[in-house]
Write an enzyme that holds these catalytic residues in place. Structure first.
Site, mmCIF file in Angstrom:
data_model
loop_
_atom_site.group_PDB
_atom_site.id
_atom_site.type_symbol
_atom_site.label_atom_id
_atom_site.label_comp_id
_atom_site.label_asym_id
_atom_site.label_seq_id
_atom_site.Cartn_x
_atom_site.Cartn_y
_atom_site.Cartn_z
ATOM 1 N N TYR A 156 -30.467 69.721 -2.949
ATOM 2 C CA TYR A 156 -30.820 68.298 -2.849
ATOM 3 C C TYR A 156 -32.104 67.936 -3.580
ATOM 4 O O TYR A 156 -32.609 66.822 -3.406
ATOM 5 C CB TYR A 156 -31.045 67.915 -1.371
ATOM 6 C CG TYR A 156 -29.927 68.197 -0.416
ATOM 7 C CD1 TYR A 156 -28.672 67.616 -0.570
ATOM 8 C CD2 TYR A 156 -30.131 69.032 0.678
ATOM 9 C CE1 TYR A 156 -27.656 67.868 0.339
ATOM 10 C CE2 TYR A 156 -29.119 69.273 1.600
ATOM 11 C CZ TYR A 156 -27.889 68.694 1.418
ATOM 12 O OH TYR A 156 -26.900 68.937 2.325
ATOM 13 N N CYS B 88 -30.342 86.176 -7.741
ATOM 14 C CA CYS B 88 -30.111 86.313 -9.174
ATOM 15 C C CYS B 88 -29.380 85.107 -9.738
ATOM 16 O O CYS B 88 -28.202 85.163 -10.093
ATOM 17 C CB CYS B 88 -29.403 87.620 -9.468
ATOM 18 S SG CYS B 88 -30.550 88.978 -9.207
ATOM 19 N N GLY C 256 -29.469 58.716 9.615
ATOM 20 C CA GLY C 256 -30.099 58.535 8.324
ATOM 21 C C GLY C 256 -31.583 58.333 8.537
ATOM 22 O O GLY C 256 -32.303 58.006 7.595
#
Ligand SMILES: *Cc1c(COP(=O)(O)O)cnc(C)c1O
Length: 399
Positions: A301, A327, A217
């Site tokens: 995200y 697209c 993290g």
């Protein structure tokens, strides 16, 4: 690595292309190892970037590796990692995938009661394992990348401790490691200390623990003003807590971490070319020859990647919305100041080493980009750009 060198790579290998400057990976690894003691081990979370050359480079640095699928384990072995330097941390795999890892002699991290029970029943005390604990700490930059919260599918809840103990007792299973990984992009280092304290309490219930794995993290800065996880103070705080605990409890164990993004994110640049400048009533779009099929992070995200115009590094800045050619809504960035862009110019998206190429797809029947490794001042092509035939490679024509 200079912008001119990136531009040369774009000219030589074409765009879109991912470029990895490996020296940056070495620097990040050094920062980590210097912040902790010699006994702390770092397991590169391979899923961030698995090109075999990057794995070999990280192997040569002396790091270990964390793998989330059996094929990542095989790649790690191919890259030269010995089994004792590999941790297998899968989620929701069946027992056969765990058994394959077992035959490869790697460390195995089990993240649910069902497999723990099956494994214990079959193998008893013959193969020690890790248990992935979900401590229910909410951490991380984005809900999709937070893994320790109550709704998370990861790990075995800390509230199921009694159940784990029952399985261990009944089957004789040896638990050699405890693991937690609470999410990505954790800025507040006290989250790790909080996690560590939970681990200390858990140790009481598991006498065979040799390793405590605190996951990762560790954050890197994406935008101006953002900070990197302060690994130096983290190291200080964590080592202090551990030294005190070891002294007080008489226990001993090795500390592990699993940095992914921290090691490879900043090494990566993603180069694209401006296909079209499109003025609408609302904005000026720069339409590039790529899209979320190559770099999904902004759409998936809401991540921020700094964008610069390599072909025009000094001109006046204008405000653009940078979009891809897929697209469907496909935006890399809104309202960015970029040196005036002309069609054909090469743009760079920074910080694209982690979860960039790795999450790419063939959506819209577009081809995956090339990858280039920049080492000791030289560029090496490490993955060919896909060609049309690749799209049909595994298809079986029955009509
Ligand atoms: C993804 C992952 C990591 C790495 O996370 P980063 O934020 O890239 O450092 C570490 N451990 C496990 C188990 C993971 O799934």
């Amino acid at each position: 690595m200079k912008n001119q060198e990136l531009l040369k790579i774009a000219e030589e290998y074409g765009t879109p292309v991912y470029v990895y400057e490996v020296e940056k990976i070495r620097e990040q690894y050094k920062k980590l190892t210097e912040s902790f003691d010699d006994k702390t081990r770092f397991f590169y979370a391979a899923k961030a970037l698995t090109n075999i050359n990057i794995l070999k480079y990280i192997q040569a640095l002396g790091a270990n590796i964390d793998c989330v699928s059996i094929h990542e384990v095989s790649l790690a072995i191919k890259a030269g990692f010995t089994p004792d330097r590999i941790l297998f941390t899968p989620n929701c795999v069946d027992i056969t995938e765990i058994e394959t890892a077992m035959r490869l002699r790697v460390h195995i991290n089990i993240d649910n009661i069902s497999i723990l029970e099956q494994f214990g029943n079959k193998y008893g005390d013959t193969y020690p394992v890790f248990v992935r604990i979900n401590p229910h700490i909410l951490a991380g930059g984005n809900y999709k990348i937070s893994t320790g919260h109550i709704d998370s599918k990861f790990g075995i809840s800390i509230h199921q401790l009694r159940h784990i103990q029952r399985i261990v007792k009944t089957t004789g299973l040896k638990v050699e490691g405890l693991h937690m990984h609470t999410g990505s992009e954790i800025k507040d280092i006290d989250v790790f200390i909080q996690g560590l304290e939970i681990m200390f309490q858990m140790l009481e219930y598991f006498p065979d623990i040799k390793y405590i794995d605190m996951g990762s993290g560790f954050k890197v800065p994406y935008q101006q003003g953002e900070l990197e996880t302060d690994v130096k103070s983290l190291g200080k705080k964590v080592l202090k807590a551990i030294t005190a605990f070891k002294k007080e409890s008489g226990k001993d164990f090795e500390l592990w971490f699993e940095p992914g993004k921290y090691l490879v994110s900043e090494s990566g640049s993603f180069l694209v070319s401006a296909n079209v400048i499109k003025q609408t009533t609302a904005t000026v779009f720069v339409g590039v020859n790529s899209g979320f099929n190559h770099l999904v992070r902004p759409m998936f995200y809401d991540s921020y990647h700094k964008i610069e115009n390599l072909s025009n590094q000094v001109g006046p800045e204008r405000i653009y919305t940078v979009v891809g050619n897929i697209c469907e809504t496909d935006t890399f960035a809104w309202d960015r100041k970029i040196n005036e862009v002309k069609e054909g110019n090469v743009l760079v998206l920074r910080n694209a080493g982690a979860y960039g190429f790795e999450m790419s797809s063939n959506f819209n029947s577009r081809l995956k980009p090339a990858e280039v490794m920049f080492m000791k001042g030289k560029a090496h092509l490490i993955r060919k750009r896909e060609v049309f035939e690749d799209l049909l490679k595994n298809q079986i024509e029955v009509l």
